[in-house]
Design an enzyme around this catalytic site. Structure first.
Site, PDB file in Angstrom:
ATOM      1  N   HIS A 193    -100.100  52.634 -21.642  1.00 48.69           N
ATOM      2  CA  HIS A 193    -100.887  53.875 -21.618  1.00 48.69           C
ATOM      3  C   HIS A 193    -101.142  54.379 -23.037  1.00 48.69           C
ATOM      4  CE1 HIS A 193    -101.984  57.891 -19.834  1.00 48.69           C
ATOM      5  NE2 HIS A 193    -101.674  58.254 -21.075  1.00 48.69           N
ATOM      6  N   GLU A 194    -100.087  54.425 -23.849  1.00 53.31           N
ATOM      7  CA  GLU A 194    -100.234  54.952 -25.215  1.00 53.31           C
ATOM      8  C   GLU A 194    -101.128  54.059 -26.072  1.00 53.31           C
ATOM      9  OE1 GLU A 194     -99.392  57.895 -25.760  1.00 53.31           O
ATOM     10  OE2 GLU A 194     -98.271  58.062 -23.897  1.00 53.31           O
ATOM     11  N   HIS A 201    -104.630  55.050 -25.734  1.00 52.57           N
ATOM     12  CA  HIS A 201    -105.018  56.140 -26.630  1.00 52.57           C
ATOM     13  C   HIS A 201    -105.241  55.618 -28.048  1.00 52.57           C
ATOM     14  CE1 HIS A 201    -104.489  59.138 -23.651  1.00 52.57           C
ATOM     15  NE2 HIS A 201    -103.160  59.145 -23.629  1.00 52.57           N
ATOM     16  N   HIS A 224    -108.043  60.380 -21.143  1.00 51.29           N
ATOM     17  CA  HIS A 224    -107.470  60.268 -19.811  1.00 51.29           C
ATOM     18  C   HIS A 224    -108.532  60.070 -18.740  1.00 51.29           C
ATOM     19  CE1 HIS A 224    -103.571  62.295 -21.241  1.00 51.29           C
ATOM     20  NE2 HIS A 224    -103.338  61.016 -20.994  1.00 51.29           N
TER      21      HIS A 224
END
Length: 494
Positions: A220-221, A224, A230
């Site tokens: 997930h990170e 980014h 998101h």
């Protein structure tokens, strides 16, 4: 790039009853103030340029903005403060949520090169250093399989993506808050701190469903760090809240793949080069044999056959007056008004759930509950309820229980029986608590059935306990076995 954006990833801990929203007719001034602050900070129409910036909504009314927030989290869209809305507002969470499908940061920052370096400067003591290295590499590979980016680990100097495990205040003006709450945060692509990912050392980092799974949070990170914000799609990796899913053979979900490919394009698989001399006669002699693949993919498991003599169920339950039988990632649905059986994969109806170990229906709330490993889901029709999955400990199980074998709600006692090995727990769905005296031995409390239950369901005031290929029809009021049946008796086999 200056002004890189920091985004925090958080876990939501859901506690409380499984009922619908209870209206708050007259919210207190404190509740109203907190709600206004929440909506201004997280659901405004104004951009953000720094990690600690506050968003201010000036275009929408309070009620309109509240509706946005309720729609995003799958709540009843009323525009009024109710108990469920206030509960969601009280949860720790992340800053970028007001998007549909995949999202990008303002200005769509991206890396201007195809080879990115990364360095892990501080490791967590929860895992071996080699396991952390392998897990981060696996998380990066999820993206390099989808887009034309490659990653190289370095152990010195300043890399494009700097990764560290720290607790509390760690020098980036976004201190961590201790265990649970904020798990990690990352910065969008750019110079300096841009692209860096920080993990909260106060978490318990694992490679399983227990604690916090490092692979899922890291993947997930990294999204980014590559420029993804998101997504509102609950099954997306970039959904703002943490939930565990099986990481074996994990690939980037469709929504996330479309988002990252919109930035970098799709990775083109190499093709064989044409023969520069197509008319040259072939050399004589034996042709070289193709090299075997080092890790051949396993042959997919064939769907189970409902009329097999060896049929054993993983789980069984009624859902909206129709019996459902689960086996190896599939389920059969028996429609009571028509003696026919339909079969589908579990994921085709309930995405994110691969296997069902146990299941039961709580008819008073029109809700079914599916168990897989150490977690469980709330289901209403074909929809997974917001806030799931939850860990088994939320039901009151001790840490030693990591899997439920079978479950059934007994209508006349208003209790759910949850079977684990040779014991079972009695659970009160109305109060959300385990009854006193748990666990209980199956053979002592339920004489006449096997001391191991694979699946159990209620039908016409009888309970049906299955073990292996057979099942016992049981009168629960009298605690008496009535007869033994074959599992295939429910499968409309001729």
């Amino acid at each position: 790039m200056e002004g890189a954006l920091a985004v925090k990833t958080v876990i939501i801990v859901v506690i409380g009853a499984l009922c619908g929203a209870v209206p708050t007719i007259s919210p207190s001034q404190e509740e109203l103030s907190k709600a206004q602050e929440y909506l201004s900070q997280f659901f405004s129409d104004v951009g953000v340029s720094a990690p600690d910036s506050v968003w201010r909504s000036s275009l929408d009314s309070f009620e309109d903005t509240l509706r946005k927030m309720q729609e995003f989290f799958g709540l009843d869209v009323t525009g009024q403060l109710d108990s469920n809305t206030l509960e969601v507002m009280a949860r720790p969470r992340c800053g970028f949520t007001d998007v549909s499908r995949y999202g990008h940061f303002d200005g769509q920052p991206k890396w201007g090169k195809t080879l990115l370096t990364y360095r892990i400067t501080d490791y967590t003591p929860d895992l071996n250093q080699s396991d952390v290295d392998a897990t981060i590499a696996k998380a990066l590979r999820v993206y390099s399989d989808a887009v034309p980016l490659d990653f190289k680990q370095t152990d010195s100097g300043t890399a494009d993506i700097m990764i560290t495990f720290k607790s509390k205040d760690h020098g980036d003006f976004s201190p961590f808050d201790g265990q649970a709450g904020v798990l990690a945060h990352a910065f969008s692509p750019g110079e300096g701190i841009g692209g860096d990912a920080h993990f909260d050392e106060d978490e318990t980092w694992t490679l399983t469903s227990a604690g916090t799974n490092l692979f899922l949070v890291a993947a997930h990170e990294i999204g980014h760090a590559l420029g993804l914000a998101h997504s509102q799609v609950q099954t997306a990796l970039m959904y703002p809240t943490y939930k565990y899913v099986n990481t074996e053979g994990y690939t980037l979900p469709d929504d996330d793949r479309q988002g990252v490919q919109a930035i970098y394009g799709a990775r083109v698989q190499p093709t064989a080069k044409p023969d520069p001399n197509p008319n040259t006669p072939e050399k004589t002699g034996p042709k070289p044999q193709p090299r075997p693949e080092p890790n051949p993919q396993p042959t997919p498991k064939p769907p189970p056959h409902r009329c097999s003599r060896d049929l054993a169920f993983d789980a069984a339950t009624s859902i909206q007056r129709q019996l459902h039988f689960f086996k190896d990632g599939y389920f059969w649905k028996r429609i009571s008004s028509w003696h026919g059986i339909t079969m589908r994969t579990i994921q085709s109806v309930w995405p994110g759930i691969r296997q069902v170990d146990a299941a039961y229906e709580y008819k008073k709330r029109s809700t079914a509950f599916f168990f897989e490993g150490a977690h469980y889901w709330g289901i209403r029709g074909n929809a997974i309820l917001p806030g799931y999955p939850k860990p088994l400990r939320d039901l009151g199980f001790p840490p030693s229980v990591t899997k439920v074998d079978a479950a059934v709600h007994v209508s006349f006692t208003s209790r759910t029986l949850l079977f684990v090995n040779d014991k079972y727990w009695s659970y009160n769905d109305r109060t959300g608590r385990m009854d006193a005296g748990n666990p209980r031995f199956i053979q002592t409390e339920l004489p006449g059935i096997s001391n191991k239950v694979d699946a159990v369901f209620e039908n016409n005031n009888y309970l049906y306990f299955t073990h292996g290929t057979t099942q016992t029809e049981y009168n629960y009021r009298l605690r008496r076995a009535v007869r033994t049946l074959l599992n295939t008796g429910w499968m409309d086999c001729k």
